[in-house]
Every structure is written in C-alpha cells, then in structure tokens.
Scaffold this motif. Structure first.
Motif, PDB file in Angstrom:
ATOM      1  N   MET A   1       0.826  -1.203   0.000  1.00  0.00           N
ATOM      2  CA  MET A   1       0.000   0.000   0.000  1.00  0.00           C
ATOM      3  C   MET A   1       0.861   1.253   0.000  1.00  0.00           C
ATOM      4  SD  MET A   1      -2.797   1.480  -0.283  1.00  0.00           S
ATOM      5  CE  MET A   1      -3.799  -0.016  -0.341  1.00  0.00           C
ATOM      6  N   ASP A   2       1.975   1.237   0.760  1.00  0.00           N
ATOM      7  CA  ASP A   2       2.887   2.384   0.750  1.00  0.00           C
ATOM      8  C   ASP A   2       3.388   2.657  -0.666  1.00  0.00           C
ATOM      9  OD1 ASP A   2       2.576   2.637   3.440  1.00  0.00           O
ATOM     10  OD2 ASP A   2       4.470   1.666   3.971  1.00  0.00           O
ATOM     11  N   GLU A   3       3.745   1.600  -1.391  1.00  0.00           N
ATOM     12  CA  GLU A   3       4.249   1.749  -2.759  1.00  0.00           C
ATOM     13  C   GLU A   3       3.168   2.322  -3.681  1.00  0.00           C
ATOM     14  OE1 GLU A   3       6.017  -1.064  -6.359  1.00  0.00           O
ATOM     15  OE2 GLU A   3       6.065  -1.765  -4.276  1.00  0.00           O
ATOM     16  N   LEU A   4       1.916   1.833  -3.493  1.00  0.00           N
ATOM     17  CA  LEU A   4       0.816   2.337  -4.309  1.00  0.00           C
ATOM     18  C   LEU A   4       0.549   3.816  -4.026  1.00  0.00           C
ATOM     19  CD1 LEU A   4      -1.788  -0.588  -4.244  1.00  0.00           C
ATOM     20  CD2 LEU A   4      -0.216   0.046  -6.083  1.00  0.00           C
ATOM     21  N   ILE A   5       0.628   4.186  -2.730  1.00  0.00           N
ATOM     22  CA  ILE A   5       0.402   5.587  -2.363  1.00  0.00           C
ATOM     23  C   ILE A   5       1.435   6.492  -3.027  1.00  0.00           C
ATOM     24  CG2 ILE A   5       0.432   7.231  -0.444  1.00  0.00           C
ATOM     25  CD1 ILE A   5      -0.705   5.009   1.320  1.00  0.00           C
ATOM     26  N   LEU A   6       2.703   6.078  -3.005  1.00  0.00           N
ATOM     27  CA  LEU A   6       3.771   6.883  -3.617  1.00  0.00           C
ATOM     28  C   LEU A   6       3.540   7.026  -5.120  1.00  0.00           C
ATOM     29  CD1 LEU A   6       6.885   5.520  -1.703  1.00  0.00           C
ATOM     30  CD2 LEU A   6       5.876   7.782  -1.506  1.00  0.00           C
ATOM     31  N   LYS A   7       3.152   5.933  -5.783  1.00  0.00           N
ATOM     32  CA  LYS A   7       2.896   5.991  -7.218  1.00  0.00           C
ATOM     33  C   LYS A   7       1.684   6.884  -7.510  1.00  0.00           C
ATOM     34  CE  LYS A   7       3.449   2.215  -9.658  1.00  0.00           C
ATOM     35  NZ  LYS A   7       3.335   0.810 -10.134  1.00  0.00           N
TER      36      LYS A   7
ATOM     37  N   SER B   1      -7.387   1.050  -6.364  1.00  0.00           N
ATOM     38  CA  SER B   1      -7.036   0.429  -5.079  1.00  0.00           C
ATOM     39  C   SER B   1      -6.776   1.476  -4.013  1.00  0.00           C
ATOM     40  CB  SER B   1      -5.798  -0.460  -5.250  1.00  0.00           C
ATOM     41  OG  SER B   1      -6.066  -1.550  -6.102  1.00  0.00           O
ATOM     42  N   VAL B   2      -6.044   2.543  -4.378  1.00  0.00           N
ATOM     43  CA  VAL B   2      -5.747   3.599  -3.407  1.00  0.00           C
ATOM     44  C   VAL B   2      -7.029   4.333  -3.019  1.00  0.00           C
ATOM     45  CG1 VAL B   2      -4.534   5.784  -3.048  1.00  0.00           C
ATOM     46  CG2 VAL B   2      -3.370   3.886  -4.182  1.00  0.00           C
ATOM     47  N   GLU B   3      -7.880   4.639  -3.995  1.00  0.00           N
ATOM     48  CA  GLU B   3      -9.106   5.378  -3.690  1.00  0.00           C
ATOM     49  C   GLU B   3     -10.076   4.543  -2.851  1.00  0.00           C
ATOM     50  OE1 GLU B   3     -10.465   6.608  -7.520  1.00  0.00           O
ATOM     51  OE2 GLU B   3      -9.003   8.251  -7.676  1.00  0.00           O
ATOM     52  N   ASN B   4     -10.113   3.237  -3.084  1.00  0.00           N
ATOM     53  CA  ASN B   4     -10.931   2.361  -2.233  1.00  0.00           C
ATOM     54  C   ASN B   4     -10.387   2.334  -0.819  1.00  0.00           C
ATOM     55  OD1 ASN B   4     -12.673   1.703  -4.296  1.00  0.00           O
ATOM     56  ND2 ASN B   4     -11.601  -0.175  -4.855  1.00  0.00           N
ATOM     57  N   TRP B   5      -9.051   2.300  -0.695  1.00  0.00           N
ATOM     58  CA  TRP B   5      -8.413   2.302   0.627  1.00  0.00           C
ATOM     59  C   TRP B   5      -8.708   3.603   1.362  1.00  0.00           C
ATOM     60  CZ3 TRP B   5      -4.293   5.476   2.343  1.00  0.00           C
ATOM     61  CH2 TRP B   5      -3.719   5.093   3.551  1.00  0.00           C
ATOM     62  N   LEU B   6      -8.706   4.723   0.632  1.00  0.00           N
ATOM     63  CA  LEU B   6      -9.011   6.015   1.250  1.00  0.00           C
ATOM     64  C   LEU B   6     -10.446   6.065   1.764  1.00  0.00           C
ATOM     65  CD1 LEU B   6      -7.280   8.459  -1.261  1.00  0.00           C
ATOM     66  CD2 LEU B   6      -6.625   8.079   1.116  1.00  0.00           C
ATOM     67  N   SER B   7     -11.364   5.382   1.084  1.00  0.00           N
ATOM     68  CA  SER B   7     -12.773   5.425   1.484  1.00  0.00           C
ATOM     69  C   SER B   7     -13.086   4.534   2.680  1.00  0.00           C
ATOM     70  CB  SER B   7     -13.662   5.005   0.306  1.00  0.00           C
ATOM     71  OG  SER B   7     -13.457   3.634  -0.022  1.00  0.00           O
TER      72      SER B   7
ATOM     73  N   ASN C   1      -7.210   6.565   7.266  1.00  0.00           N
ATOM     74  CA  ASN C   1      -6.477   6.371   6.020  1.00  0.00           C
ATOM     75  C   ASN C   1      -6.318   7.689   5.277  1.00  0.00           C
ATOM     76  OD1 ASN C   1      -6.381   3.680   6.641  1.00  0.00           O
ATOM     77  ND2 ASN C   1      -7.892   3.036   5.127  1.00  0.00           N
ATOM     78  N   VAL C   2      -7.368   8.511   5.278  1.00  0.00           N
ATOM     79  CA  VAL C   2      -7.299   9.816   4.619  1.00  0.00           C
ATOM     80  C   VAL C   2      -6.272  10.707   5.309  1.00  0.00           C
ATOM     81  CG1 VAL C   2      -8.599  11.896   4.028  1.00  0.00           C
ATOM     82  CG2 VAL C   2      -9.684   9.648   3.838  1.00  0.00           C
ATOM     83  N   ARG C   3      -6.297  10.709   6.656  1.00  0.00           N
ATOM     84  CA  ARG C   3      -5.330  11.527   7.394  1.00  0.00           C
ATOM     85  C   ARG C   3      -3.905  11.067   7.116  1.00  0.00           C
ATOM     86  NH1 ARG C   3      -9.566  11.621  11.321  1.00  0.00           N
ATOM     87  NH2 ARG C   3      -8.840   9.685  12.268  1.00  0.00           N
ATOM     88  N   GLN C   4      -3.695   9.747   7.044  1.00  0.00           N
ATOM     89  CA  GLN C   4      -2.365   9.228   6.768  1.00  0.00           C
ATOM     90  C   GLN C   4      -1.903   9.647   5.374  1.00  0.00           C
ATOM     91  OE1 GLN C   4      -1.998   5.000   7.262  1.00  0.00           O
ATOM     92  NE2 GLN C   4      -0.142   4.878   6.037  1.00  0.00           N
ATOM     93  N   PHE C   5      -2.793   9.529   4.385  1.00  0.00           N
ATOM     94  CA  PHE C   5      -2.466   9.908   3.011  1.00  0.00           C
ATOM     95  C   PHE C   5      -2.093  11.385   2.931  1.00  0.00           C
ATOM     96  CE2 PHE C   5      -3.644  11.682  -1.082  1.00  0.00           C
ATOM     97  CZ  PHE C   5      -3.087  10.799  -1.986  1.00  0.00           C
ATOM     98  N   ASN C   6      -2.904  12.256   3.538  1.00  0.00           N
ATOM     99  CA  ASN C   6      -2.647  13.695   3.484  1.00  0.00           C
ATOM    100  C   ASN C   6      -1.345  14.066   4.174  1.00  0.00           C
ATOM    101  OD1 ASN C   6      -4.994  14.198   2.061  1.00  0.00           O
ATOM    102  ND2 ASN C   6      -6.233  14.559   3.887  1.00  0.00           N
ATOM    103  N   ALA C   7      -1.068  13.381   5.315  1.00  0.00           N
ATOM    104  CA  ALA C   7       0.182  13.672   6.033  1.00  0.00           C
ATOM    105  C   ALA C   7       1.377  13.293   5.185  1.00  0.00           C
ATOM    106  CB  ALA C   7       0.195  12.916   7.356  1.00  0.00           C
TER     107      ALA C   7
END
Length: 339
Positions: free
Chosen positions: A7-13, A26-32, A37-43
């Motif tokens: 998931m970390d690799e997908l977020i970076l891509k 996959s990333v957008e489903n994980w965010l939902s 998860n949203v806070r982690q992504f934004n940080a």
C-alpha cells in the motif's frame, strides 16, 4: 513484501501520478475505508510535497555535478566546501523525504496500536443509560462518569468509574469485564450489579443483583471477595476494611427509576446519599441525630421538598450557607438540631 509495504508503494505511485488504473482504484478504495487512512495519506503527501524539489531525482548527473563544483572552485575565491555543501544539500533531499515518510509510517503504526477512549458523564440530578461496544448496558447515576475504550479489543474489558453505575454485562467468559472504582476492582463475565464509589465519600459499595463477581482491593493485595446474588459489600476507604451482608438490595438499584429508598439507614448515611444525588454538602455534628435510623421513600422529589419532609419527622432544621463560595455549584447546609 507485506500488504502495508504494498500500500505504501501504491500511495507513492498515486501521489507521483504514475499509478495505473487498477492501482488508482485500489488507493481510492483504501481512502474510502476510514478517516484514518485519509489523514495518513494527506500527512504523507504534505511531507513529500514539502521535501520534493521541482526536478526528478533520477535526472541528477552526479559526475557532472562534481565536475562543475571542481571547475567553479578553480575559478572562484569561495572555498570548495561552499559548493560541495550546495550539491550535497540537493542530493540529501531524497533522504529527507524518505526519512520523513518512514517517520510518518512509524507514527501512524504506533497510533494504530492505541485504542481510543471515551468519557461518558452525567450531570447531578440525572440518570442516563449507555450501551458499550460489547453490548453491555450501563446506567450512570447522578454526577457520575465512566471512562472506557470506544471499542473493546483486548483480553479484558476494562472501564473506570467515578460515582455510581448499574452494569448489565454481556456474557463473555474469555474477556472478563473489569470495573476500576477507586481502591476497588470488580470483575464479572456476565452479570448485573451496581457500584457506588464517589471520590469524596468514605465508603464504596458493590451490590450484586444476579450472577457472580469478584472484588479486589488495591490496598489489600491477595484479597479477593466472591459475591453471590443479593450480597452487598461495603468498603471503608479510611482503614481498607470491608463487610459483606446478604439483604434486599433494591435500594441500590431503584435510583435508575427515580426512587430513593431509605430502610432503617443511619441519618448520616441518608445525608451522604442526598449529597451524591443533589450535589449538596451537609454539616451535622450531633452524634445522636447522626445515628438515628431513618425510613422513607422518595420519588423524583427535588431536594428542597425532601428536606421539608425530613424536618417534619426529625428535630432538625436545614440552614443554607450563603456566605461561602460553593465549589462546582454545590449547595452547603448546616443541619441544626432543635432543642
């Protein structure tokens, strides 16, 4: 590679804009899935945006950069270290971003290990019922509060009580339900009982309605009292002594329906109970009146009405203190013995 690393690799891509359609979904489903998860992504995105230069790291020609530094150093009076530090700073940026990413990941991982807690509170003069995450029901009494996890996820279900509560515990023998109340700890696996343990009172009481509970005391290591239905345990905070009697325990439950029952209770215990329920404070020094046995039942009466009834049945008068500041809105009374 575990799922977290993937998931970390997908977020970076995703952040770099190079994720394919399936990876983006996959990333957008994980965010939902959750706000965390949203806070982690934004940080992570904020850190990477702040640390990333406006060019691609892969485009850096290290050999050319080194030659340029050497060439500039031969044509300038500035020291070689000045130019080397500038190039080193550029090459160091990817390390800063990576370190920041790993620090955020470590922080988020540690955060996931912490179970969020909540504090349930009830004002004086009120009663409220709450349902905990395991299905257990708790009725909180006047001026009481309960601290508990938002979700029980450990080997035991632990809560902390200040005041009074009726617990109707969902049965789960593999996850005991533990109520910490001052110096007492009450353990149950599926039962119904009340705990009365206000911080400012000298006594704590456990009354068992049905099932079974074990009571332990912080000040008496190794002591465990096993209670049976209709047992009433009274713990004396001053000397860590306790006693258990088997009696009609209705008066320890009836407050949930607005009733107050005194059945040959000492008058000083009556005053203590009124203090708990109405956020009041009574001062009575006369030992004879303090030991007087009092019987009465009240139903949703205000404190003034209860005092009027007491004054008609006992040789006492309640005098409110108006010359003192009352902490937390607490009303203070002198109980004057009439001669």
């Amino acid at each position: 590679m575990n799922s977290t690393d993937q998931m970390d690799e997908l977020i970076l891509k995703y952040i770099k804009g190079v994720a394919d359609e399936n990876e983006r979904i996959s990333v957008e489903n994980w965010l939902s899935e959750s706000p965390d998860n949203v806070r982690q992504f934004n940080a992570l995105k904020s850190i990477l945006d702040a640390c990333s230069p406006s060019f691609e790291y892969d485009s850096i020609d290290v050999d050319k950069a080194y030659s340029d530094v050497i060439g500039k150093s031969s044509r300038s009076t500035r020291p070689f270290l000045f130019y080397f530090q500038r190039v080193a700073a550029v090459l160091f940026l990817p390390l800063v971003a990576l370190s920041a990413f790993m620090a955020i990941r470590s922080w988020m991982g540690a955060k996931e290990q912490i179970t969020p807690t909540q504090k349930l509170s009830v004002p004086f003069g009120a009663v409220s019922e709450f349902v905990l995450s395991d299905g257990s029901k708790v009725s909180l009494g006047s001026g009481s509060s309960l601290e508990c996890p938002v979700m029980f996820d450990g080997k035991s279900r632990v809560v902390t009580l200040h005041g009074e509560a009726l617990f109707n515990v969902s049965a789960d023998a593999s996850h005991p339900f533990i109520v910490n109340a001052g110096q007492m700890s009450v353990t149950a696996v599926g039962t119904e009982f009340t705990v009365n343990s206000y911080d400012r009172d000298s006594l704590s009481v456990v009354a068992l309605k049905k099932g079974a509970v074990n009571v332990n005391f912080a000040s008496r290591p190794g002591t465990c009292v096993k209670m049976e239905p209709n047992d009433i345990l009274t713990f004396h905070k001053s000397n860590s002594d306790y006693d258990v009697v088997s009696d009609d325990s209705e008066k320890w439950y009836c407050w949930t329906t607005g009733r107050i029952v005194f059945a040959k209770d000492r008058f000083d215990a009556v005053l203590t109970r009124l203090e708990q329920l109405y956020n009041a404070e009574f001062c009575l020094d006369d030992p004879v009146i303090r030991s007087y046995l009092y019987r009465a039942t009240f139903y949703n009466e205000p404190l003034d009405e209860i005092m009027n009834i007491i004054q008609m049945s006992l040789p006492v008068s309640f005098k409110r203190r108006l010359d003192q500041e009352e902490e937390g809105g607490r009303r203070k009374y002198d109980v004057v013995v009439l001669k």
